[in-house]
Design an enzyme around this catalytic site. Structure first.
Site, PDB file in Angstrom:
ATOM      1  N   CYS A 140       0.839  -1.213   0.000  1.00  0.00           N
ATOM      2  CA  CYS A 140       0.000   0.000   0.000  1.00  0.00           C
ATOM      3  C   CYS A 140       0.869   1.256   0.000  1.00  0.00           C
ATOM      4  O   CYS A 140       1.566   1.535   0.976  1.00  0.00           O
ATOM      5  CB  CYS A 140      -0.918  -0.046   1.222  1.00  0.00           C
ATOM      6  N   CYS A 157       0.114   3.868   2.705  1.00  0.00           N
ATOM      7  CA  CYS A 157       0.556   3.347   4.004  1.00  0.00           C
ATOM      8  C   CYS A 157       2.022   3.692   4.258  1.00  0.00           C
ATOM      9  O   CYS A 157       2.432   3.922   5.398  1.00  0.00           O
ATOM     10  CB  CYS A 157       0.385   1.830   4.080  1.00  0.00           C
TER      11      CYS A 157
END
Length: 285
Positions: free
Chosen positions: A35, A38
């Site tokens: 991600c 993230c």
């Protein structure tokens, strides 16, 4: 991972998240290695967890490895942040937010600063700016508020040593630091390095004449350390390891280990220690 930011899984979620959340807010960050947002949010939350010093805890959950937790908390996209406190979900957001908005989010539920805590943080910022006298004054004030806090006392010792006030630092280090034993020992080791400082210019001249004189190079390493020139001290000791790892029964390696011990426990030297641990390992292998 630190005492304020740590990984959790479904196996230890109760002990690391649910139980602490009874008394302190726990921010649960659902993330995954693939991600991209993230990769922005996760280190920012870790930094803020350290800055807030326990006013909230950060629990990081790999959503791919813990699908049961993701399902339980209704996570539909990541990053997803949930805040648990006193048995309830008290706040949440999805996606990566700017640092300013995250601070506003955290300040809605974070515990109030402990007495003296802000002063210690202010002192740390002043040290980074090189304003050591002002930092020491902040730490003295913080210590009056929390006289039992050994971490604040050792912060003051550290600053005194940077100011060259080694006699005062030594007097303070003569006490017992049961709560901060490792850091106190590291500061004692660093104080010992400052004793008997030699003339670096003279040693540098000798070494320029005979670069193969490992004894002089180690003397120069100790002289640099006595002047708090720790990178140069490590570079000199490492050069002995590179040139002759067996010299004087591994004296170069021992000099580096002494420097690592002396600087341990001070955040400002963590990167330096890691760098030279890697270099020493590469030189020995």
């Amino acid at each position: 991972m630190t005492e304020f930011a740590f990984d959790v899984s479904i196996q230890d979620f109760e002990t690391k998240v649910l139980q602490p959340a009874e008394s302190v807010p726990v921010v649960v960050d659902f993330w995954a290695p693939w991600c991209e947002p993230c990769k922005v949010l996760k280190p920012l939350l870790e930094k803020l967890a350290e800055e807030y010093k326990g006013r909230f805890l950060l629990a990081m959950v790999n959503a791919d490895e813990n699908p049961e937790l993701s399902q339980h908390f209704g996570v539909r996209s990541i990053p997803s942040v949930k805040v648990l406190f006193q048995g309830q979900l008290v706040d949440q957001f999805d996606g990566a937010l700017p640092e300013g908005q995250i601070r506003e989010f955290l300040d809605r539920f974070a515990l109030p600063p402990a007495p003296g805590g802000d002063l210690r943080a202010e002192a740390a910022a002043l040290v980074i700016e090189g304003k050591l006298e002002e930092a020491l004054a902040k730490l003295v004030e913080a210590s009056k508020i929390k006289p039992e806090d050994q971490a604040i006392q050792l912060d003051a010792v550290d600053v005194m040593m940077q100011l060259g006030r080694n006699d005062e630092a030594g007097q303070l280090l003569s006490g017992d630091y049961t709560q901060e034993a490792d850091r106190a020992n590291a500061l004692r080791a660093r104080l010992a390095l400052s004793a008997g400082a030699a003339d670096t210019a003279e040693l540098e001249a000798k070494l320029a004449t005979n670069p193969a004189d490992h004894g002089v190079r180690l003397d120069l390493s100790r002289a640099y350390a006595a002047q708090a020139r720790f990178r140069e001290a490590m570079e000199a000791a490492l050069e002995v390891v590179v040139r002759d790892r067996a010299f004087d029964e591994g004296a170069g390696r021992k000099a580096l280990l002494t420097l690592f011990e002396a600087l341990a426990g001070s955040d400002q030297y963590d990167d330096l220690i890691r760098e030279f641990r890697r270099k020493m390992s590469a030189a020995l292998n």
